[in-house]
Design a protein around this motif. Structure first.
Motif, PDB file in Angstrom:
ATOM      1  N   GLU A  38      36.819  42.912  94.248  1.00 24.03           N
ATOM      2  CA  GLU A  38      36.975  42.900  92.789  1.00 24.03           C
ATOM      3  C   GLU A  38      35.695  42.400  92.096  1.00 24.03           C
ATOM      4  O   GLU A  38      35.213  43.009  91.146  1.00 24.03           O
ATOM      5  CB  GLU A  38      38.178  42.004  92.439  1.00 24.03           C
ATOM      6  CG  GLU A  38      38.735  42.222  91.037  1.00 24.03           C
ATOM      7  CD  GLU A  38      38.186  41.215  90.041  1.00 24.03           C
ATOM      8  OE1 GLU A  38      37.814  40.120  90.490  1.00 24.03           O
ATOM      9  OE2 GLU A  38      38.108  41.541  88.842  1.00 24.03           O
ATOM     10  N   TRP A  39      35.100  41.311  92.615  1.00 25.19           N
ATOM     11  CA  TRP A  39      33.863  40.771  92.002  1.00 25.19           C
ATOM     12  C   TRP A  39      32.740  41.795  92.116  1.00 25.19           C
ATOM     13  O   TRP A  39      32.048  42.092  91.138  1.00 25.19           O
ATOM     14  CB  TRP A  39      33.436  39.455  92.667  1.00 25.19           C
ATOM     15  CG  TRP A  39      32.326  38.753  91.897  1.00 25.19           C
ATOM     16  CD1 TRP A  39      32.479  37.777  90.956  1.00 25.19           C
ATOM     17  CD2 TRP A  39      30.915  39.016  91.975  1.00 25.19           C
ATOM     18  NE1 TRP A  39      31.252  37.414  90.444  1.00 25.19           N
ATOM     19  CE2 TRP A  39      30.261  38.158  91.051  1.00 25.19           C
ATOM     20  CE3 TRP A  39      30.127  39.890  92.721  1.00 25.19           C
ATOM     21  CZ2 TRP A  39      28.879  38.147  90.862  1.00 25.19           C
ATOM     22  CZ3 TRP A  39      28.750  39.880  92.527  1.00 25.19           C
ATOM     23  CH2 TRP A  39      28.142  39.014  91.609  1.00 25.19           C
ATOM     24  N   THR A  42      33.379  44.926  89.869  1.00 27.99           N
ATOM     25  CA  THR A  42      33.291  44.618  88.439  1.00 27.99           C
ATOM     26  C   THR A  42      31.864  44.317  88.011  1.00 27.99           C
ATOM     27  O   THR A  42      31.406  44.777  86.973  1.00 27.99           O
ATOM     28  CB  THR A  42      34.166  43.388  88.098  1.00 27.99           C
ATOM     29  OG1 THR A  42      35.413  43.552  88.736  1.00 27.99           O
ATOM     30  CG2 THR A  42      34.374  43.253  86.613  1.00 27.99           C
ATOM     31  N   ARG A  43      31.136  43.531  88.829  1.00 24.58           N
ATOM     32  CA  ARG A  43      29.781  43.102  88.436  1.00 24.58           C
ATOM     33  C   ARG A  43      28.701  44.119  88.743  1.00 24.58           C
ATOM     34  O   ARG A  43      27.616  44.057  88.163  1.00 24.58           O
ATOM     35  CB  ARG A  43      29.416  41.786  89.139  1.00 24.58           C
ATOM     36  CG  ARG A  43      30.287  40.617  88.774  1.00 24.58           C
ATOM     37  CD  ARG A  43      30.047  40.216  87.333  1.00 24.58           C
ATOM     38  NE  ARG A  43      30.842  39.071  86.977  1.00 24.58           N
ATOM     39  CZ  ARG A  43      30.351  37.949  86.458  1.00 24.58           C
ATOM     40  NH1 ARG A  43      29.080  37.843  86.212  1.00 24.58           N
ATOM     41  NH2 ARG A  43      31.162  36.968  86.159  1.00 24.58           N
ATOM     42  N   GLY A  45      29.530  47.691  90.435  1.00 27.20           N
ATOM     43  CA  GLY A  45      29.961  49.080  90.633  1.00 27.20           C
ATOM     44  C   GLY A  45      29.888  49.519  92.092  1.00 27.20           C
ATOM     45  O   GLY A  45      30.310  50.622  92.442  1.00 27.20           O
ATOM     46  N   ARG A  47      30.850  49.878  95.935  1.00 20.97           N
ATOM     47  CA  ARG A  47      32.078  49.806  96.742  1.00 20.97           C
ATOM     48  C   ARG A  47      31.766  49.694  98.231  1.00 20.97           C
ATOM     49  O   ARG A  47      32.497  49.080  98.988  1.00 20.97           O
ATOM     50  CB  ARG A  47      32.960  51.034  96.497  1.00 20.97           C
ATOM     51  CG  ARG A  47      33.508  51.038  95.079  1.00 20.97           C
ATOM     52  CD  ARG A  47      34.453  52.183  94.785  1.00 20.97           C
ATOM     53  NE  ARG A  47      34.907  52.081  93.399  1.00 20.97           N
ATOM     54  CZ  ARG A  47      35.911  51.334  92.984  1.00 20.97           C
ATOM     55  NH1 ARG A  47      36.608  50.614  93.854  1.00 20.97           N
ATOM     56  NH2 ARG A  47      36.237  51.282  91.705  1.00 20.97           N
ATOM     57  N   ARG A 265      26.369  48.362  85.474  1.00 23.88           N
ATOM     58  CA  ARG A 265      26.276  47.803  84.108  1.00 23.88           C
ATOM     59  C   ARG A 265      24.879  48.046  83.528  1.00 23.88           C
ATOM     60  O   ARG A 265      24.748  48.267  82.326  1.00 23.88           O
ATOM     61  CB  ARG A 265      26.607  46.306  84.125  1.00 23.88           C
ATOM     62  CG  ARG A 265      28.083  46.033  84.404  1.00 23.88           C
ATOM     63  CD  ARG A 265      28.401  44.551  84.277  1.00 23.88           C
ATOM     64  NE  ARG A 265      27.762  43.777  85.309  1.00 23.88           N
ATOM     65  CZ  ARG A 265      27.136  42.613  85.122  1.00 23.88           C
ATOM     66  NH1 ARG A 265      27.052  42.085  83.921  1.00 23.88           N
ATOM     67  NH2 ARG A 265      26.593  41.968  86.126  1.00 23.88           N
ATOM     68  N   HIS A 286      28.016  53.491  94.014  1.00 23.81           N
ATOM     69  CA  HIS A 286      29.287  53.044  94.599  1.00 23.81           C
ATOM     70  C   HIS A 286      29.318  53.319  96.105  1.00 23.81           C
ATOM     71  O   HIS A 286      29.968  52.625  96.863  1.00 23.81           O
ATOM     72  CB  HIS A 286      30.480  53.704  93.901  1.00 23.81           C
ATOM     73  CG  HIS A 286      30.376  55.197  93.821  1.00 23.81           C
ATOM     74  ND1 HIS A 286      29.501  55.839  92.973  1.00 23.81           N
ATOM     75  CD2 HIS A 286      31.023  56.182  94.495  1.00 23.81           C
ATOM     76  CE1 HIS A 286      29.616  57.158  93.121  1.00 23.81           C
ATOM     77  NE2 HIS A 286      30.523  57.390  94.038  1.00 23.81           N
TER      78      HIS A 286
END
Ligand code: UT7
Length: 333
Positions: A38-39, A42-43, A45, A47, A265, A286
């Motif tokens: 999750e971190w 979110t921070r 992109g 994976r 981001r 990702h």
């Protein structure tokens, strides 16, 4: 630095890329350090990322990417005039990784050397080789961005180990025939006042790795992420704007922007500032994380093969990295 003299047009005749087979997911990293999928998503992109096998060197990935680019360009290894490998993770400090690639390809007629400009290296190589071809010094060039960053990551530092991956991307440049595409405008810049923001401090002559300091892991990536983030957005936006303007275009004319793949981001912020809709901005971080000099090269190859743009379209490549360095190119495909 920008293009001041326009010589012979230079086109990209072929692209290729190669990433290692092994996939390292965010969940697997979360078992090693205090982080979470999750971190990371979110921070950043990101994976997952690819990690080279033990005996798989930067030059091996570079050679595989190069073979694909040469095949698409219809150029034999023996015909290559110039090989530039952009890397901060060379097989050896000397000779250059480009020499190993030359040997592996059998490109014995080529001049081969490396450049070190971190994530900006592939576009630095593009500008250098474009100029050498348009000046008439060479007929063609093989440029490669290739990295085995996994060998220079501190796998116990959650702030950096989640970000990077391995891979290689290549392009063949040659004189353009009438009616073919061309590299229209390029831009590059450096700010050596900010060397401390992103570096591999050890392993060079300033801080050789010795038995006494080996445990301190000086030969791993160190970054002040927040600072780098701010400069990345500003410099990439400016560089992209400059090449678009110098090419006599507007953002609305650009079919696809291919930015350095470090953080989603950052990419979103640049797209926003350029007023570029997300569907015209290519993203593959990702799957691979940040592969430094390889990132934009792999992205260019994947974008071209996925049909993100077609012959005659205008595209913009824009990058940013340690140094600090940045660069951009406007290309008619
Ligand atoms: O390729 C060359 C160019 N490189 C870049 O462009 C990278 C630019 N920088 C970045 O992408 C971002 O700055 C990072 C992804 C590196 C970091 O994101 P951030 O939003 O700037 O996070 P931060 O460093 O400010 O850290 C925020 C928090 C901190 O905790 P506290 O101090 O708020 O309690 C960190 O300790 O997140 C913590 N943190 C983590 N937490 C979970 C840092 N790394 C991790 C992690 N997992 N992996």
């Amino acid at each position: 630095m920008s293009d001041l003299i326009q010589g012979i047009d230079v086109c990209i005749a072929g692209t290729g890329s190669h990433v290692p087979e092994h996939i390292l997911t965010n969940d697997e990293l979360a078992m090693r350090v205090d982080t979470s999928d999750e971190w990371i998503v979110t921070r950043t992109g990101i994976r997952e990322r690819r990690i080279a096998a033990e005996g798989e060197h930067t030059s091996h990935m570079a050679t595989k990417a190069a073979r694909i680019a040469l095949e698409q360009a219809g150029i034999e290894a023996g015909e290559i005039d110039l090989i530039i490998v952009a890397t901060i993770t060379p097989d050896t400090l000397t000779p250059a990784t480009a020499c190993y690639v030359q040997q592996a390809l059998g490109a014995h007629g080529a001049v081969a050397f490396d450049i070190s400009a971190a994530c900006s290296g592939f576009l630095y190589a593009m500008k250098i080789s474009k100029r050498l071809i348009s000046d008439g010094a060479f007929n063609n060039a093989l440029i490669i961005g290739a990295e085995k960053l996994s060998a220079f990551v501190n796998w116990e530092d959650r702030a950096t180990c989640v970000l990077f991956g391995d891979g290689a991307g290549a392009a063949v440049l040659r004189k353009a025939e009438p009616g073919e595409g061309s590299i229209i405008a390029t831009e590059m810049g450096t700010d050596g006042r900010l060397t401390h923001l992103l570096s591999i401090p050890g392993g060079g002559s300033a801080c050789p790795i010795t038995i006494d300091n080996a445990a301190e892991r000086h030969a791993t990536l160190a970054m002040l992420g927040k600072e780098v983030f701010k400069h990345a957005v500003t410099r990439m936006k400016e560089a992209a704007e400059r090449v678009i303007e110098r090419a006599g275009l507007t953002p609305g004319d650009i079919a696809c922007v291919i930015p350095h793949q470090a953080n989603l981001r950052i990419i979103d912020a640049i797209a926003d500032r350029l007023d570029m809709p997300n569907e015209r901005v290519f993203v593959n971080l990702h799957k691979y994380g940040n592969t430094s000099a390889a990132a934009v090269a792999i992205a260019l190859d994947e974008a071209a093969r996925s049909g993100a743009f077609k012959r005659g379209d205008h595209i913009v490549l824009v990058v940013f990295g340690a140094g600090l360095t940045w660069a951009a190119a406007a290309i008619r495909w």
